[in-house]
Design a protein around this motif. Structure first.
Motif, PDB file in Angstrom:
ATOM      1  N   VAL A  57      34.958  -6.698 -55.178  1.00 56.69           N
ATOM      2  CA  VAL A  57      35.302  -7.700 -56.194  1.00 56.69           C
ATOM      3  C   VAL A  57      36.730  -8.188 -56.004  1.00 56.69           C
ATOM      4  CG1 VAL A  57      35.668  -8.077 -58.654  1.00 56.69           C
ATOM      5  CG2 VAL A  57      33.619  -6.874 -57.885  1.00 56.69           C
ATOM      6  N   VAL A  58      37.651  -7.253 -55.763  1.00 57.30           N
ATOM      7  CA  VAL A  58      39.061  -7.622 -55.586  1.00 57.30           C
ATOM      8  C   VAL A  58      39.219  -8.539 -54.378  1.00 57.30           C
ATOM      9  CG1 VAL A  58      41.356  -6.744 -55.003  1.00 57.30           C
ATOM     10  CG2 VAL A  58      39.980  -5.591 -56.740  1.00 57.30           C
ATOM     11  N   VAL A  59      38.591  -8.165 -53.250  1.00 57.54           N
ATOM     12  CA  VAL A  59      38.681  -9.001 -52.039  1.00 57.54           C
ATOM     13  C   VAL A  59      38.071 -10.372 -52.299  1.00 57.54           C
ATOM     14  CG1 VAL A  59      37.857  -9.251 -49.665  1.00 57.54           C
ATOM     15  CG2 VAL A  59      38.739  -7.049 -50.457  1.00 57.54           C
ATOM     16  N   HIS A  60      36.960 -10.405 -52.997  1.00 57.71           N
ATOM     17  CA  HIS A  60      36.294 -11.671 -53.304  1.00 57.71           C
ATOM     18  C   HIS A  60      37.188 -12.579 -54.147  1.00 57.71           C
ATOM     19  CE1 HIS A  60      32.855 -13.978 -55.415  1.00 57.71           C
ATOM     20  NE2 HIS A  60      33.106 -14.537 -54.261  1.00 57.71           N
ATOM     21  N   ILE A  61      37.825 -12.012 -55.150  1.00 58.17           N
ATOM     22  CA  ILE A  61      38.717 -12.792 -56.017  1.00 58.17           C
ATOM     23  C   ILE A  61      39.911 -13.320 -55.225  1.00 58.17           C
ATOM     24  CG2 ILE A  61      40.303 -12.643 -57.978  1.00 58.17           C
ATOM     25  CD1 ILE A  61      38.335 -10.675 -59.259  1.00 58.17           C
ATOM     26  N   LEU A  62      40.537 -12.444 -54.428  1.00 62.55           N
ATOM     27  CA  LEU A  62      41.711 -12.861 -53.649  1.00 62.55           C
ATOM     28  C   LEU A  62      41.356 -13.961 -52.656  1.00 62.55           C
ATOM     29  CD1 LEU A  62      43.377  -9.387 -52.936  1.00 62.55           C
ATOM     30  CD2 LEU A  62      44.107 -11.128 -54.583  1.00 62.55           C
ATOM     31  N   VAL A  63      40.203 -13.844 -52.017  1.00 63.48           N
ATOM     32  CA  VAL A  63      39.777 -14.855 -51.055  1.00 63.48           C
ATOM     33  C   VAL A  63      39.590 -16.194 -51.733  1.00 63.48           C
ATOM     34  CG1 VAL A  63      37.798 -15.585 -49.674  1.00 63.48           C
ATOM     35  CG2 VAL A  63      38.765 -13.311 -49.344  1.00 63.48           C
ATOM     36  N   ASN A  64      38.972 -16.171 -52.891  1.00 65.33           N
ATOM     37  CA  ASN A  64      38.716 -17.436 -53.579  1.00 65.33           C
ATOM     38  C   ASN A  64      39.973 -18.032 -54.185  1.00 65.33           C
ATOM     39  OD1 ASN A  64      35.692 -18.256 -53.721  1.00 65.33           O
ATOM     40  ND2 ASN A  64      35.674 -16.027 -53.956  1.00 65.33           N
ATOM     41  N   ILE A  65      40.911 -17.179 -54.615  1.00 65.12           N
ATOM     42  CA  ILE A  65      42.197 -17.703 -55.105  1.00 65.12           C
ATOM     43  C   ILE A  65      42.926 -18.406 -53.966  1.00 65.12           C
ATOM     44  CG2 ILE A  65      44.496 -17.026 -55.887  1.00 65.12           C
ATOM     45  CD1 ILE A  65      43.192 -14.870 -57.576  1.00 65.12           C
ATOM     46  N   ASN A  66      42.953 -17.751 -52.798  1.00 64.05           N
ATOM     47  CA  ASN A  66      43.600 -18.347 -51.630  1.00 64.05           C
ATOM     48  C   ASN A  66      42.864 -19.607 -51.174  1.00 64.05           C
ATOM     49  OD1 ASN A  66      45.468 -18.407 -49.420  1.00 64.05           O
ATOM     50  ND2 ASN A  66      43.828 -17.598 -48.113  1.00 64.05           N
ATOM     51  N   GLY A  67      41.520 -19.556 -51.238  1.00 60.42           N
ATOM     52  CA  GLY A  67      40.743 -20.696 -50.804  1.00 60.42           C
ATOM     53  C   GLY A  67      40.876 -21.890 -51.717  1.00 60.42           C
ATOM     54  N   PHE A 116      33.887 -10.789 -44.860  1.00 60.18           N
ATOM     55  CA  PHE A 116      32.711 -10.030 -44.460  1.00 60.18           C
ATOM     56  C   PHE A 116      33.043  -8.887 -43.501  1.00 60.18           C
ATOM     57  CE2 PHE A 116      30.422 -13.395 -46.462  1.00 60.18           C
ATOM     58  CZ  PHE A 116      29.189 -12.864 -46.782  1.00 60.18           C
ATOM     59  N   ARG A 117      34.335  -8.575 -43.358  1.00 64.61           N
ATOM     60  CA  ARG A 117      34.709  -7.391 -42.581  1.00 64.61           C
ATOM     61  C   ARG A 117      34.435  -6.108 -43.373  1.00 64.61           C
ATOM     62  NH1 ARG A 117      38.462  -8.838 -38.507  1.00 64.61           N
ATOM     63  NH2 ARG A 117      37.545 -10.718 -37.554  1.00 64.61           N
ATOM     64  N   ILE A 118      34.380  -6.198 -44.708  1.00 66.13           N
ATOM     65  CA  ILE A 118      34.160  -5.008 -45.544  1.00 66.13           C
ATOM     66  C   ILE A 118      32.874  -4.280 -45.153  1.00 66.13           C
ATOM     67  CG2 ILE A 118      33.734  -4.169 -47.890  1.00 66.13           C
ATOM     68  CD1 ILE A 118      35.656  -6.249 -48.899  1.00 66.13           C
ATOM     69  N   PRO A 119      31.720  -4.979 -45.093  1.00 63.62           N
ATOM     70  CA  PRO A 119      30.504  -4.262 -44.675  1.00 63.62           C
ATOM     71  C   PRO A 119      30.592  -3.698 -43.262  1.00 63.62           C
ATOM     72  CG  PRO A 119      30.085  -6.636 -44.903  1.00 63.62           C
ATOM     73  CD  PRO A 119      31.409  -6.356 -45.507  1.00 63.62           C
ATOM     74  N   GLU A 120      31.428  -4.276 -42.429  1.00 63.54           N
ATOM     75  CA  GLU A 120      31.595  -3.730 -41.079  1.00 63.54           C
ATOM     76  C   GLU A 120      32.291  -2.375 -41.123  1.00 63.54           C
ATOM     77  OE1 GLU A 120      33.506  -6.478 -38.520  1.00 63.54           O
ATOM     78  OE2 GLU A 120      31.961  -8.027 -38.716  1.00 63.54           O
ATOM     79  N   PHE A 121      33.330  -2.275 -41.949  1.00 62.07           N
ATOM     80  CA  PHE A 121      34.020  -0.987 -42.091  1.00 62.07           C
ATOM     81  C   PHE A 121      33.074   0.056 -42.696  1.00 62.07           C
ATOM     82  CE2 PHE A 121      37.940  -3.705 -42.165  1.00 62.07           C
ATOM     83  CZ  PHE A 121      38.500  -3.177 -41.014  1.00 62.07           C
ATOM     84  N   ILE A 122      32.275  -0.360 -43.674  1.00 60.51           N
ATOM     85  CA  ILE A 122      31.311   0.556 -44.288  1.00 60.51           C
ATOM     86  C   ILE A 122      30.303   1.036 -43.240  1.00 60.51           C
ATOM     87  CG2 ILE A 122      29.433   0.721 -45.969  1.00 60.51           C
ATOM     88  CD1 ILE A 122      30.976  -1.224 -47.742  1.00 60.51           C
ATOM     89  N   THR A 123      29.845   0.124 -42.402  1.00 60.60           N
ATOM     90  CA  THR A 123      28.878   0.478 -41.360  1.00 60.60           C
ATOM     91  C   THR A 123      29.469   1.448 -40.349  1.00 60.60           C
ATOM     92  OG1 THR A 123      27.768  -1.667 -41.599  1.00 60.60           O
ATOM     93  CG2 THR A 123      27.370  -0.454 -39.564  1.00 60.60           C
ATOM     94  N   LEU A 124      30.756   1.323 -40.045  1.00 58.17           N
ATOM     95  CA  LEU A 124      31.400   2.269 -39.134  1.00 58.17           C
ATOM     96  C   LEU A 124      31.337   3.692 -39.683  1.00 58.17           C
ATOM     97  CD1 LEU A 124      34.547   0.268 -37.933  1.00 58.17           C
ATOM     98  CD2 LEU A 124      32.631   1.039 -36.517  1.00 58.17           C
ATOM     99  N   PHE A 125      31.628   3.860 -40.977  1.00 56.61           N
ATOM    100  CA  PHE A 125      31.529   5.178 -41.604  1.00 56.61           C
ATOM    101  C   PHE A 125      30.079   5.662 -41.610  1.00 56.61           C
ATOM    102  CE2 PHE A 125      35.630   3.888 -43.512  1.00 56.61           C
ATOM    103  CZ  PHE A 125      36.374   5.006 -43.195  1.00 56.61           C
TER     104      PHE A 125
END
Length: 535
Positions: free
Chosen positions: A183-193, A241-250
């Motif tokens: 949620v935090v990443v989503h909000i920050l991305v949209n604020i910047n966008g 969409f890097r977040i799910p990539e980090f999750i997948t690595l774990f």
């Protein structure tokens, strides 16, 4: 085109990007679109019907073994994660839905699988420990030496951890943490966008495939053919969409650990395509698929610069699998197969077998007692129970019978010789050399209301603290009223039949959970027992 193998896109826009070169967005009126439409409908049926159907069997041993809550919740998360990927082939989807499906839903699915696998590992080891510590001979020997078996806090804590803390505490906390980060990443991305490009990832229907791969196009074209606003939008999306990539690595790391443990340990299944096959094969499949995805991710530029229209070339595989993302659809389908569909089929087959043999003599509680009085069959029941994480029930029966033999012999010698200590010592010597004798509950002299002799109290207390007390090392699942009656009987007027009601509950439990599997695996041998018993 300077080189026939290079990508040649000079007039880029999002629509062209989605429909031509990368060929990811497919209109439902085309052949490919119709194909994906049919596949999505089949996929929905494949997920939804078994998930609803399995609720009917939630109390069956197959789903109890896997933990019904983990299996059901993981199945729902798997459905959301898989459909959010597959539906993008024929529909414009809200970016926000895709984002949270890829992060939160996929994480829940992966977490449920990992917890189920480690739960199997811990509980299997716990049941092996129970067998080694609470066998008949050890039970008698321990009391003979003046020791009462005490609860093993370490192994008890493992049981509490895997059945309560992991599922009830750790899992929700991890889900909350990942959700908050997303949620935090989503909000920050949209604020910047919003400052440059407007809403980057909201509820507006969009060609999500084009957005996810847009940053890649910019890399290939060295940013020359994309306007600045669109370029920024794509790069921000790719970062989000890097977040799910980090999750997948774990997740890959967890799968590797699970694979190693299953390879080097002796954990066994109770049947073909059981829970070990579920956890082990799923780990292998996910390692392979995730590895292909990250290989695609690392070498995407080199792969796509050597573009080739032949279907099975690396560039076409990359394009048609949306950079490897669509491969996770197959991962989700496989997890659904091993964790929900196959167990459901096993429940249905078990029910059919029970109905088939419902009126046969071998499928009665009376016959089950004959099985319980056959040492070789009890050992097979124990093997089944270990793999179903309920070996305490078989151990309860074995030690209950040992207790019954001790009581019968001490009572008999006490009444005839009135020399209790000598009788008890002689019995202990005899029982230590005759542990292979058959167990019988058909002694005419047995009187459940006979007062508990003083010499027998250590045995009964040890049995209570081992199997009845909730903190015991092999506590069985009894009704609260039964446990209360046992406590009151100990406090007021202890009798030798104090555990009989508990015995009836445990035998019933084994009859409905363990015996159908034994009946299915040993039909011929069990029939011979029935014939011999009638002679």
């Amino acid at each position: 085109m300077s080189n026939s193998t290079e990508c040649d896109i000079t007039n880029y826009d999002e629509v062209t990007y989605g429909k031509t070169y990368f060929k990811i967005y497919i209109n439902s009126s085309t052949f490919s679109g119709k194909f994906y439409t049919v596949m999505n409908l089949l996929c929905i049926c494949y997920y939804v019907i078994p998930l609803i159907w399995m609720v009917k069997y939630k109390d069956w041993h197959v789903f109890k073994q896997r933990n019904f809550i983990l299996t059901f919740v993981g199945g729902i998360a798997n459905l959301i994660s898989t459909l959010s990927n597959s539906l993008t082939q024929i529909f414009l989807m809200p970016c926000m839905l895709e984002y949270y499906s890829a992060t939160v839903a996929t994480f829940i699915m992966q977490l449920c699988y990992v917890f189920r696998a480690f739960r199997l590992i811990f509980l299997y080891k716990l049941n092996i420990f129970k067998v080694s510590e609470l066998s008949e001979n050890k039970f008698v020997k321990s009391i003979k030496n003046g020791n009462i078996i005490e609860p093993n806090k370490y192994y008890k804590s493992i049981y509490t951890m895997v059945n309560k803390r992991l599922i009830g505490i750790v899992m929700p906390i991890l889900i909350i943490i990942v959700t908050i980060i997303s949620v935090v990443v989503h909000i920050l991305v949209n604020i910047n966008g919003n400052r440059k490009n407007g809403m980057i990832c909201g509820i507006t229907l969009t060609n999500i495939n084009g957005k996810i791969n847009g940053a890649l196009y910019a890399e290939i074209q060295n940013k020359k053919n994309m306007n600045e606003n669109l370029q920024n939008s794509f790069y921000i999306m790719d970062t989000m969409f890097r977040i799910p990539e980090f999750i997948t690595l774990f997740f890959i790391l967890s799968c590797i650990i699970i694979t190693i443990i299953f390879t080097v340990t002796d954990i066994k299944d109770d049947q073909k395509f059981g829970i070990k096959f579920d956890c082990f094969s799923t780990a292998i499949v996910n390692i392979i698929i995730s590895s292909i995805y990250f290989i695609f991710k690392k070498y995407r530029i080199e792969i796509l610069r050597c573009h080739d229209n032949r279907i099975w070339t690396p560039s076409q595989l990359y394009i048609r699998t949306k950079g490897g993302i669509l491969l996770f659809i197959f991962s989700g389908i496989y997890i659904q197969l091993t964790s929900v569909v196959i167990p459901l089929i096993k429940c249905i087959q078990s029910k059919q077998i029970m109905e088939k043999y419902e009126n046969e003599p071998t499928n009665t509680i009376e016959y089950f007692y004959k099985v319980l009085n056959t040492p070789s069959m009890v050992e097979q029941l124990k093997t089944i129970a270990i793999r179903l994480f309920s070996v305490e029930n078989v151990l309860f029966w074995e030690n209950y019978c040992t207790l019954h033999k001790i009581t019968s012999r001490v009572k008999s010698r006490y009444e005839h010789h009135n020399h209790k200590s000598k009788a008890l010592g002689a019995f202990l010597l005899d029982s230590s050399t005759n542990s292979e004798s058959s167990i019988t509950m058909e002694e005419e002299s047995y009187d459940p209301n006979y007062p508990l002799l003083e010499e027998l109290i250590p045995y009964y207390k040890s049995f209570y603290y081992t199997f009845i007390d909730i903190d015991g090392p092999a506590a069985v699942n009894l009704n609260n009223s039964t446990i209360t009656d046992i406590r009151e009987c100990f406090a007021k007027y202890p009798v030798i039949g104090i555990f009989d009601e508990a015995k009836d509950e445990i035998v019933d439990s084994m009859f409905f959970s363990l015996f159908p599997i034994l009946l299915q695996q040993n039909k011929k041998e069990l029939g011979e027992i029935f014939i011999d018993g009638d002679k």
